[in-house]
Scaffold this motif. Structure first.
Motif, PDB file in Angstrom:
ATOM      1  N   GLY A 109       0.791  -1.220   0.000  1.00  0.00           N
ATOM      2  CA  GLY A 109       0.000   0.000   0.000  1.00  0.00           C
ATOM      3  C   GLY A 109       0.823   1.269   0.000  1.00  0.00           C
ATOM      4  N   LYS A 110       2.060   1.179   0.482  1.00  0.00           N
ATOM      5  CA  LYS A 110       2.909   2.363   0.552  1.00  0.00           C
ATOM      6  C   LYS A 110       3.786   2.532  -0.677  1.00  0.00           C
ATOM      7  N   LYS A 111       3.785   1.538  -1.553  1.00  0.00           N
ATOM      8  CA  LYS A 111       4.653   1.605  -2.733  1.00  0.00           C
ATOM      9  C   LYS A 111       4.217   2.765  -3.628  1.00  0.00           C
ATOM     10  N   ASN A 112       5.166   3.612  -3.958  1.00  0.00           N
ATOM     11  CA  ASN A 112       4.908   4.738  -4.848  1.00  0.00           C
ATOM     12  C   ASN A 112       5.617   4.471  -6.167  1.00  0.00           C
ATOM     13  N   SER A 154      -1.702   8.910 -13.159  1.00  0.00           N
ATOM     14  CA  SER A 154      -2.698   7.985 -13.703  1.00  0.00           C
ATOM     15  C   SER A 154      -2.226   6.538 -13.566  1.00  0.00           C
ATOM     16  N   VAL A 155      -0.954   6.286 -13.799  1.00  0.00           N
ATOM     17  CA  VAL A 155      -0.432   4.922 -13.675  1.00  0.00           C
ATOM     18  C   VAL A 155      -0.414   4.486 -12.214  1.00  0.00           C
ATOM     19  N   SER A 156       0.055   5.354 -11.312  1.00  0.00           N
ATOM     20  CA  SER A 156       0.089   4.970  -9.894  1.00  0.00           C
ATOM     21  C   SER A 156      -1.321   4.795  -9.342  1.00  0.00           C
ATOM     22  N   ALA A 188      -5.879  -1.467  -8.846  1.00  0.00           N
ATOM     23  CA  ALA A 188      -5.822  -2.900  -9.161  1.00  0.00           C
ATOM     24  C   ALA A 188      -5.317  -3.715  -7.972  1.00  0.00           C
ATOM     25  N   VAL A 189      -4.245  -3.258  -7.320  1.00  0.00           N
ATOM     26  CA  VAL A 189      -3.679  -3.997  -6.183  1.00  0.00           C
ATOM     27  C   VAL A 189      -4.682  -4.095  -5.041  1.00  0.00           C
ATOM     28  N   PHE A 190      -5.313  -2.982  -4.690  1.00  0.00           N
ATOM     29  CA  PHE A 190      -6.260  -2.999  -3.578  1.00  0.00           C
ATOM     30  C   PHE A 190      -7.503  -3.826  -3.927  1.00  0.00           C
ATOM     31  N   THR A 191      -7.950  -3.769  -5.167  1.00  0.00           N
ATOM     32  CA  THR A 191      -9.099  -4.590  -5.576  1.00  0.00           C
ATOM     33  C   THR A 191      -8.754  -6.072  -5.470  1.00  0.00           C
ATOM     34  N   PHE A 203      -8.319   6.565  -5.109  1.00  0.00           N
ATOM     35  CA  PHE A 203      -6.854   6.564  -5.129  1.00  0.00           C
ATOM     36  C   PHE A 203      -6.286   7.735  -5.929  1.00  0.00           C
ATOM     37  N   ALA A 204      -7.046   8.264  -6.849  1.00  0.00           N
ATOM     38  CA  ALA A 204      -6.585   9.463  -7.568  1.00  0.00           C
ATOM     39  C   ALA A 204      -6.400  10.610  -6.576  1.00  0.00           C
TER      40      ALA A 204
END
Length: 178
Positions: A79-82, A88-90, A96-99, A152-153
């Motif tokens: 969750g902390k990965k930037n 838009s990509v992040s 996607a990761v959280f879903t 997330f945006a």
């Protein structure tokens, strides 16, 4: 959010707890709103066929649980990965990761509930497979995914320009606007 304050000192437990508490309730409020809209949509569609559907409590409960799952995942390395790219990509990456994480949490939850209902791992897997393959589950997953995009945006935007700036832009009136 960072563990360091603006003046370079490490945040106290009380400060971290307050930030996490506020963040959690913002998550719950946002998800409750979004899921409430979805429940209203289902209710209106089913009303055409004279089917009663009022599961607003479920929307709040799901938001309450998912808000906590989002908070927990947000504290992990995932969750902390930037991502060192545009917002838009992040945003789509975190969406996607959280879903996917929520799918895993939901599958574990369904398996455990199925196991307690049947006392059999094999029957719990059958219950889980029926649940995960339904059109309603897939529609719910689509709702969660699409609700996470603006969610997330804003989080990514706040990470880049700061939470205070976001709050000021949305809730404080500029002198030039008068």
């Amino acid at each position: 959010m960072s563990d360091i304050t603006i003046d370079g000192k490490k945040k106290s437990f009380k400060e971290k707890f307050k930030e996490e508490f506020i963040e959690y309730w913002i998550n719950v409020a946002y998800l409750t709103f979004y899921f409430g809209v979805f429940v209203t949509y289902k209710r209106l569609i089913l009303a055409q066929y004279e089917i009663d559907f009022e599961e607003y409590g479920t929307a709040f409960f799901n938001a309450f649980v998912l808000g906590k799952v989002v908070s927990i995942i947000g504290m992990t390395k995932m969750g902390k990965k930037n991502i060192n790219t545009n917002l838009s990509v992040s945003t789509l990456y975190k969406t996607a990761v959280f879903t996917l994480c929520l799918v895993v949490f939901n599958a574990l939850e369904e398996f455990v509930v199925g196991y307690f209902k049947t006392s059999s791992a094999q029957e719990a897997i059958v219950i889980l497979s029926h649940h995960l393959g339904t059109h309603e589950y897939l529609a719910s997953l689509l709702v969660v995914f699409t609700s996470f995009i603006p969610f997330f945006a804003f989080k990514e935007l706040a990470r880049v320009i700061g939470h205070k700036t976001i709050i000021d832009l949305f809730f404080k009136r500029k002198e030039a606007d008068l």
